[in-house]
Motif scaffolding. Structure first.
Motif, PDB file in Angstrom:
ATOM      1  N   HIS A 178       0.948  -1.241   0.186  1.00 37.65           N
ATOM      2  CA  HIS A 178       0.021   0.262   0.086  1.00 37.65           C
ATOM      3  C   HIS A 178       0.797   1.260   0.050  1.00 37.65           C
ATOM      4  O   HIS A 178       0.967   1.861   0.850  1.00 37.65           O
ATOM      5  CB  HIS A 178      -0.934  -0.147   1.250  1.00 37.65           C
ATOM      6  CG  HIS A 178      -1.742  -1.044   1.504  1.00 37.65           C
ATOM      7  ND1 HIS A 178      -1.562  -2.340   1.938  1.00 37.65           N
ATOM      8  CD2 HIS A 178      -3.100  -1.278   0.651  1.00 37.65           C
ATOM      9  CE1 HIS A 178      -2.682  -3.264   1.593  1.00 37.65           C
ATOM     10  NE2 HIS A 178      -3.456  -2.547   1.263  1.00 37.65           N
ATOM     11  N   PRO A 179       1.637   1.526  -1.055  1.00 31.06           N
ATOM     12  CA  PRO A 179       2.724   2.417  -0.884  1.00 31.06           C
ATOM     13  C   PRO A 179       2.347   3.840  -0.703  1.00 31.06           C
ATOM     14  O   PRO A 179       2.939   4.671   0.106  1.00 31.06           O
ATOM     15  CB  PRO A 179       3.430   2.233  -2.483  1.00 31.06           C
ATOM     16  CG  PRO A 179       3.147   0.993  -3.127  1.00 31.06           C
ATOM     17  CD  PRO A 179       1.639   0.529  -2.363  1.00 31.06           C
ATOM     18  N   VAL A 180       1.012   4.301  -1.291  1.00 35.89           N
ATOM     19  CA  VAL A 180       0.631   5.549  -0.999  1.00 35.89           C
ATOM     20  C   VAL A 180       0.465   5.742   0.384  1.00 35.89           C
ATOM     21  O   VAL A 180       0.491   6.935   0.749  1.00 35.89           O
ATOM     22  CB  VAL A 180      -0.437   5.956  -1.953  1.00 35.89           C
ATOM     23  CG1 VAL A 180      -1.088   7.254  -1.787  1.00 35.89           C
ATOM     24  CG2 VAL A 180      -0.027   6.180  -3.566  1.00 35.89           C
ATOM     25  N   ILE A 181      -0.296   4.825   1.084  1.00 35.28           N
ATOM     26  CA  ILE A 181      -0.600   5.175   2.293  1.00 35.28           C
ATOM     27  C   ILE A 181       1.063   5.290   3.120  1.00 35.28           C
ATOM     28  O   ILE A 181       0.847   5.997   4.285  1.00 35.28           O
ATOM     29  CB  ILE A 181      -1.492   3.987   2.967  1.00 35.28           C
ATOM     30  CG1 ILE A 181      -2.832   4.026   2.197  1.00 35.28           C
ATOM     31  CG2 ILE A 181      -1.498   3.987   4.540  1.00 35.28           C
ATOM     32  CD1 ILE A 181      -3.533   5.248   2.542  1.00 35.28           C
ATOM     33  N   TYR A 182       1.813   4.438   3.029  1.00 35.01           N
ATOM     34  CA  TYR A 182       3.096   4.446   3.597  1.00 35.01           C
ATOM     35  C   TYR A 182       3.582   5.842   3.253  1.00 35.01           C
ATOM     36  O   TYR A 182       4.275   6.401   4.285  1.00 35.01           O
ATOM     37  CB  TYR A 182       4.010   3.488   2.740  1.00 35.01           C
ATOM     38  CG  TYR A 182       5.228   3.323   3.427  1.00 35.01           C
ATOM     39  CD1 TYR A 182       5.695   2.817   4.462  1.00 35.01           C
ATOM     40  CD2 TYR A 182       6.496   3.897   2.561  1.00 35.01           C
ATOM     41  CE1 TYR A 182       7.065   2.580   5.187  1.00 35.01           C
ATOM     42  CE2 TYR A 182       7.601   4.008   3.312  1.00 35.01           C
ATOM     43  CZ  TYR A 182       7.903   3.299   4.352  1.00 35.01           C
ATOM     44  OH  TYR A 182       9.197   3.278   4.948  1.00 35.01           O
ATOM     45  N   ALA A 186       4.882   8.161   6.218  1.00 30.70           N
ATOM     46  CA  ALA A 186       6.249   8.600   6.162  1.00 30.70           C
ATOM     47  C   ALA A 186       6.152  10.150   6.496  1.00 30.70           C
ATOM     48  O   ALA A 186       7.207  10.747   7.029  1.00 30.70           O
ATOM     49  CB  ALA A 186       7.004   8.041   4.904  1.00 30.70           C
ATOM     50  N   ALA A 187       5.189  10.871   5.510  1.00 31.77           N
ATOM     51  CA  ALA A 187       5.277  12.342   5.668  1.00 31.77           C
ATOM     52  C   ALA A 187       4.743  12.852   6.989  1.00 31.77           C
ATOM     53  O   ALA A 187       5.360  13.732   7.390  1.00 31.77           O
ATOM     54  CB  ALA A 187       4.378  12.879   4.405  1.00 31.77           C
ATOM     55  N   ALA A 188       4.019  12.344   7.508  1.00 35.75           N
ATOM     56  CA  ALA A 188       3.537  12.619   8.766  1.00 35.75           C
ATOM     57  C   ALA A 188       4.609  12.312   9.983  1.00 35.75           C
ATOM     58  O   ALA A 188       4.501  13.439  10.572  1.00 35.75           O
ATOM     59  CB  ALA A 188       2.061  11.664   9.223  1.00 35.75           C
ATOM     60  N   ILE A 210      10.719   2.221   8.408  1.00 36.96           N
ATOM     61  CA  ILE A 210      10.413   3.619   9.146  1.00 36.96           C
ATOM     62  C   ILE A 210      10.097   3.265  10.541  1.00 36.96           C
ATOM     63  O   ILE A 210       9.837   4.106  11.287  1.00 36.96           O
ATOM     64  CB  ILE A 210       9.193   3.979   8.365  1.00 36.96           C
ATOM     65  CG1 ILE A 210       8.746   5.353   8.627  1.00 36.96           C
ATOM     66  CG2 ILE A 210       7.829   3.001   8.572  1.00 36.96           C
ATOM     67  CD1 ILE A 210       7.413   5.948   8.212  1.00 36.96           C
ATOM     68  N   ALA A 211      10.371   1.856  10.996  1.00 38.81           N
ATOM     69  CA  ALA A 211      10.038   1.799  12.406  1.00 38.81           C
ATOM     70  C   ALA A 211      10.985   2.002  13.387  1.00 38.81           C
ATOM     71  O   ALA A 211      11.928   2.010  13.357  1.00 38.81           O
ATOM     72  CB  ALA A 211       9.863   0.152  12.313  1.00 38.81           C
ATOM     73  N   GLY A 872       8.011   6.843  -4.051  1.00 40.90           N
ATOM     74  CA  GLY A 872       8.844   6.730  -3.007  1.00 40.90           C
ATOM     75  C   GLY A 872       8.989   5.069  -2.304  1.00 40.90           C
ATOM     76  O   GLY A 872       9.542   4.946  -1.318  1.00 40.90           O
ATOM     77  N   SER A 873       8.450   4.129  -3.072  1.00 37.71           N
ATOM     78  CA  SER A 873       8.664   2.680  -2.817  1.00 37.71           C
ATOM     79  C   SER A 873       9.997   2.272  -2.276  1.00 37.71           C
ATOM     80  O   SER A 873      10.023   1.473  -1.658  1.00 37.71           O
ATOM     81  CB  SER A 873       7.763   1.587  -3.363  1.00 37.71           C
ATOM     82  OG  SER A 873       6.524   2.339  -3.459  1.00 37.71           O
ATOM     83  N   CYS A 874      10.759   2.942  -3.160  1.00 38.65           N
ATOM     84  CA  CYS A 874      12.173   2.358  -3.357  1.00 38.65           C
ATOM     85  C   CYS A 874      13.170   3.186  -2.383  1.00 38.65           C
ATOM     86  O   CYS A 874      14.281   2.792  -2.198  1.00 38.65           O
ATOM     87  CB  CYS A 874      12.882   2.632  -4.906  1.00 38.65           C
ATOM     88  SG  CYS A 874      12.797   4.306  -5.177  1.00 38.65           S
ATOM     89  N   ARG A 875      12.462   4.082  -1.558  1.00 37.12           N
ATOM     90  CA  ARG A 875      13.396   4.818  -0.517  1.00 37.12           C
ATOM     91  C   ARG A 875      14.276   3.976   0.573  1.00 37.12           C
ATOM     92  O   ARG A 875      15.371   4.210   0.780  1.00 37.12           O
ATOM     93  CB  ARG A 875      12.528   5.889   0.044  1.00 37.12           C
ATOM     94  CG  ARG A 875      12.252   6.997  -0.833  1.00 37.12           C
ATOM     95  CD  ARG A 875      10.988   7.856  -0.212  1.00 37.12           C
ATOM     96  NE  ARG A 875      11.605   8.835   0.819  1.00 37.12           N
ATOM     97  CZ  ARG A 875      12.447   9.973   0.601  1.00 37.12           C
ATOM     98  NH1 ARG A 875      12.615  10.388  -0.590  1.00 37.12           N
ATOM     99  NH2 ARG A 875      12.898  10.717   1.714  1.00 37.12           N
TER     100      ARG A 875
END
Length: 891
Positions: A178-182, A186-188, A210-211, A872-875
């Motif tokens: 669910h990359p867009v939710i991710y 991440a932005a939040a 991100i954890a 951003g999935s590859c970040r």
């Protein structure tokens, strides 16, 4: 002419992949070229798209499409095909009863398709033998919601994930699935560094990047973990006694069950050290605004429903539900799994969130539909449905928009059942899938960009999918196919739908019929929807009853549950009794999705860009396990269970836990020799939801012994492959092919001519080394490369992406041709390496070069190469490459 302006049209529609439900703007320029971009006005994605969504325009060609009805493989008219479907279903029902027929449908269908299918089967055939591939991904959530809330209600909205102070991601590889939710999360987190993220997953996935805390839990350890959390919370001030007493029942029973587990037992069941358990428990206890997101890792389990309820118990106990920034949140897998649930697409449900077991609901729906009969008991869930096909109870089967010969557990047995069924209808967009080959009647359906209707995403938001392409050949909407069969079966009045808008209006009217707030699903505001209003519809969340306007809605902040007493139910869950591994099958298989492919690749497999990231099936295996069984990195591994076998590439990585292997579920017989991993998965299901356990499968793993390995690039699609292993992927300018051979053919040049489409007059440039076993052959037609073939006794060391690029390069100089034979670029040229960023086709070697040039952050790499700046999935991968380079430089 000079001065003329380009004319283009733009259509707002919705992405057909995961349950995020991203808005898409499709643009057709004056040359007919389609491009896509994210819709900045859509509240699910605000303009963002993942790699799959960004590549949608690359998947809409007509290559491989089924364009006209077929009977027995021969072209037929629609009237001939539909008359035969109607007559065979009617005859089967007359001879053997309504339960002798079945529909197996899909979360890829639009709500209007789903509605007509459900109405035809449950209301007019009179059987509930209609189930959906959503059974395989989200039915445990449905069962858990119904047990706790009294209805299949998702309480929260996406904004809650951004507002939370603690986000728990359990059984969810959010970054890839669910990359867009991710990216929203991440932005939040970047904006509020105090936000905490916990990832609960046996693997250290890209989401763990991100954890703040990664809990590498044992398979199916989630029930025990959340039972332990509930027991911990009960001794703290975090319990909201007022909410529990006022709005719930069953707390004491759930607490008693949970408190039976001591810390030692929790450590054993979860595989987590006590320090991590206590850290997680304290984070939840001390943080009011908590959202727990869960997906397939929770649902795809033999105890999936208990996992869902164990999570919900903790939110009910703390009153952290239905308010901003808090609640349990089921992230759906498919674009319209939610829409299917709304219309009763599951075998145990009725339309508009009503239930088959409730006689009042059955009477209400029957009166609304004016149907002659209505299903009076739940139908067969997916696994049981195909068992009934296998043993002959089901004699006529209609499969729509899904590929069960690949995606069902025990897939070999399922394929054999379909092959033996007396009458099989398949509606699909592709001529050749692992399932269409068994069709007695094959019906051409409309695909994304051609069909018109609605979908519902994970936050209950209904959006329009709009057509912007002409209907190809004789393809028709799925709802039209089913409505026509219904008419031919004698139900003319009930299925005389002029358009998708009329179906949606009826669906909305049924949701409001005798509702009055007693049911959660109510979109009565759209009951009089006309075609112009439907065409102009903007995304909205349900519920939206009659005479109300669209608004953001959360459920249960002040109670209001849908059990008869208006209260929620705590569920006293229990931990699984035993593991599944044994001396013969000592490893645990976990299946799932990867970043750039979707389901069984019938759409994403068309995109060279999406296949560039991971081009063949693989198994993640821990280095210690690989050493123990003798599997080298990039060698081939055979995976076996009592149900079947698969052969995939070994990806040796310490991101995988000891004792477990991860294999993607996407590959099928169209793209690989023996990679249908669901053939290995046991047909074990959750007793409440009927959902298969795809995350905890007992297997054996061993090296596949082969004589040689091969790699090829070819302008023509390779044909007739019959080797120990092969995996095919679309590439820019042609195809890429991984191979392994048990034995050498008599003549390698002739093998290439036969399988790579090389004309007989073309002679190869190349060499063979008998001592090393290396063979290199390149075939040129003038200055154009037709194919290059590389052979070695070990996995072939070739600059693969560079070799693929040579299909589009003019080779006028002999030095360039010899470079192709060598399999690497000339000095001074950079091999891009394995693709990391699919959006901009950036390879690992390019990123390494940028790091060595001074780009020491993901943002700096993005400025230099664009990598990571779109979806951003590859970040996380980029960050890993940077860290690796800097660590090596510091040694």
């Amino acid at each position: 002419m000079a001065g003329e302006t380009s004319v283009s049209t733009e259509t707002k529609t919705t992405c057909p992949y995961c349950g995020v439900g991203c808005g898409v703007i499709a643009r057709i320029d004056d040359a007919g070229v389609v491009s896509v971009k994210g819709d900045p006005d859509h509240p699910a994605n605000f303009g963002r798209l993942c790699s799959k969504g960004s590549a949608l325009a690359e998947t809409i060609d007509l290559d491989g499409r089924v364009l006209y009805p077929q009977i027995g493989g021969q072209r037929a008219s629609w009237d001939e095909a539909l008359d035969l479907v109607a007559s065979r279903f009617s005859e089967t029902i007359a001879q053997h009863g309504p339960d002798s027929v079945a529909f197996y449908i899909s979360g890829q269908l639009l709500t209007e398709d789903y509605y007509v299918a459900n109405k035809l089967m449950k209301g007019f055939v009179g059987s509930a033998n209609i189930d959906t591939n959503s059974r395989l991904c989200m039915s445990s959530s449905v069962a858990g919601h119904r047990r706790a809330f009294g209805a299949d209600t998702v309480p929260g909205v996406y904004e809650d994930i951004e507002l939370a102070d603690l986000v728990i991601l359990t059984g969810s590889n959010l970054a890839w699935c669910h990359p867009v939710i991710y990216q929203r999360l991440a932005a939040a987190k970047a904006a509020r560094p105090g936000m905490k993220v916990v990832v609960i997953d046996p693997r250290r996935t890209m989401t763990a990047d991100i954890a703040d805390l990664h809990l590498a839990i044992r398979p199916d350890g989630d029930v025990a973990l959340f039972m332990g959390l509930l027991a911990h919370l009960a001794g703290t001030a975090a319990i909201d006694r007022n909410y529990v007493d006022t709005h719930t029942n069953g707390f004491e029973e759930a607490f008693t069950a949970a408190s039976a587990l001591g810390i030692a037992e929790l450590m054993e069941l979860t595989g987590l050290p006590s320090m991590q358990l206590r850290q997680f428990f304290r984070l939840f206890e001390q943080t009011e605004r908590v959202v727990t997101c869960y997906s397939q890792g929770v649902n795809q389990s033999s105890c999936g429903t208990d996992k869902v309820n164990a999570i919900i118990n903790c939110h009910l106990a703390t009153g952290r539900i239905g308010r901003a920034g808090m609640g349990p949140f089921s992230l759906t897998g498919q674009p319209n799994a939610m829409g299917g649930r709304e219309v009763g697409g599951l075998a145990h449900m009725l339309a508009a969130h009503m239930t088959i077991e409730n006689p009042d609901d059955r009477d209400r729906v029957q009166r609304f539909w004016r149907s002659p009969d209505i299903a009076r008991k739940p139908g067969l869930k997916a696994v049981d449905m195909f068992r009934a096909v296998a043993d002959g109870r089901i004699k006529a089967l209609w499969i729509m928009a899904t590929n069960p010969a690949v995606s069902m557990p025990d897939a070999d047995t399922v394929a054999a059942a379909i092959a033996a069924c007396p009458f099989v209808v398949v509606s699909d967009v592709l001529q050749e899938t692992d399932t269409t080959k068994y069709a007695h009647i094959l019906l051409p359906s409309l695909g994304w960009g051609e069909k018109d209707g609605t979908v519902t995403n994970s936050e209950r938001r209904i959006s329009r999918q709009r057509a912007f392409l002409n209907h190809p050949g004789e393809a028709k909407a799925d709802w039209w196919q089913m409505a026509e069969v219904g008419r031919r079966m004698g139900f003319e009045d009930a299925f005389s739908f002029p358009s998708a808008a009329d179906i949606f209006a009826e669906h909305a009217a049924l949701s409001a019929f005798e509702n009055g707030g007693s049911r959660d699903f109510d979109i009565g505001a759209y009951a009089e929807t006309s075609t112009p209003v439907y065409d102009a519809m903007t995304p909205f969340q349900w519920p939206q009853p009659e005479h109300t306007t669209a608004q953001v809605t959360r459920f249960f902040g002040d109670g209001g549950f849908f059990h008869a007493d208006g209260k929620a139910r705590f569920v006293a869950v229990s931990v699984p009794t035993s593991g599944r591994t044994s001396a013969d099958f000592p490893f645990t298989l976990n299946t799932g999705r990867i970043r750039d492919q979707w389901h069984t690749m019938t759409r994403t497999g068309k995109s060279a860009r999406l296949s560039a990231h991971i081009a063949e099936p693989f198994a993640e295996i821990h280095p210690g396990d690989a050493m123990e069984i003798g599997v080298a990195s990039a060698a081939l591994v055979e995976i076996e269970s009592p149900y079947g076998k698969a052969v995939v590439r070994a990806l040796v990585t310490d991101r995988q836990a000891r004792g477990s292997l991860f294999v993607p579920m996407h590959w099928n017989d169209q793209f690989a020799a023996k990679a249908r991993i669901d053939a290995v998965v046991a047909p074990i299901t959750d007793p409440f939801s009927g959902q298969p356990a795809s995350k905890n499968v007992a297997i054996a793993a061993r090296p596949l012994q082969v004589a040689s390995y091969g790699f090829a690039v070819s302008a023509a699609k390779p044909q007739g492959l019959d080797t120990a292993y092969w995996a095919l992927a679309k590439a820019e300018g042609g195809w890429r092919l991984e191979l392994a051979f048990d034995a050498a053919p008599e003549n390698w040049t002739q093998w290439c001519r036969t399988h790579l489409g090389i004309p007989g007059h073309i002679e190869p440039l190349g060499y063979a080394d008998a001592q090393s076993g290396d063979l290199r052959l390149a075939f040129f037609d003038g200055d154009r490369l037709l194919a290059a073939f590389f052979l070695a006794r070990q996995p072939v060391g070739v600059a693969r992406n560079w070799a693929i690029e040579q299909l589009a390069v003019q080779h006028t100089e002999m030095a360039k041709r010899f470079a192709v034979v060598a399999g690497r670029p000339d000095a001074g040229r950079i091999d891009p390496g394995a693709t990391v960023c699919s959006c901009f086709s950036v390879g690992v070697n390019q990123i390494v070069a940028a790091v060595h040039g001074g780009c020491h952050s993901v943002e700096a790499v993005g400025r230099e190469l664009n990598a990571g700046t779109n979806c951003g999935s590859c970040r996380a991968e980029i960050r890993g490459i940077i860290d690796g380079c800097l660590a090596a430089a510091a040694e």
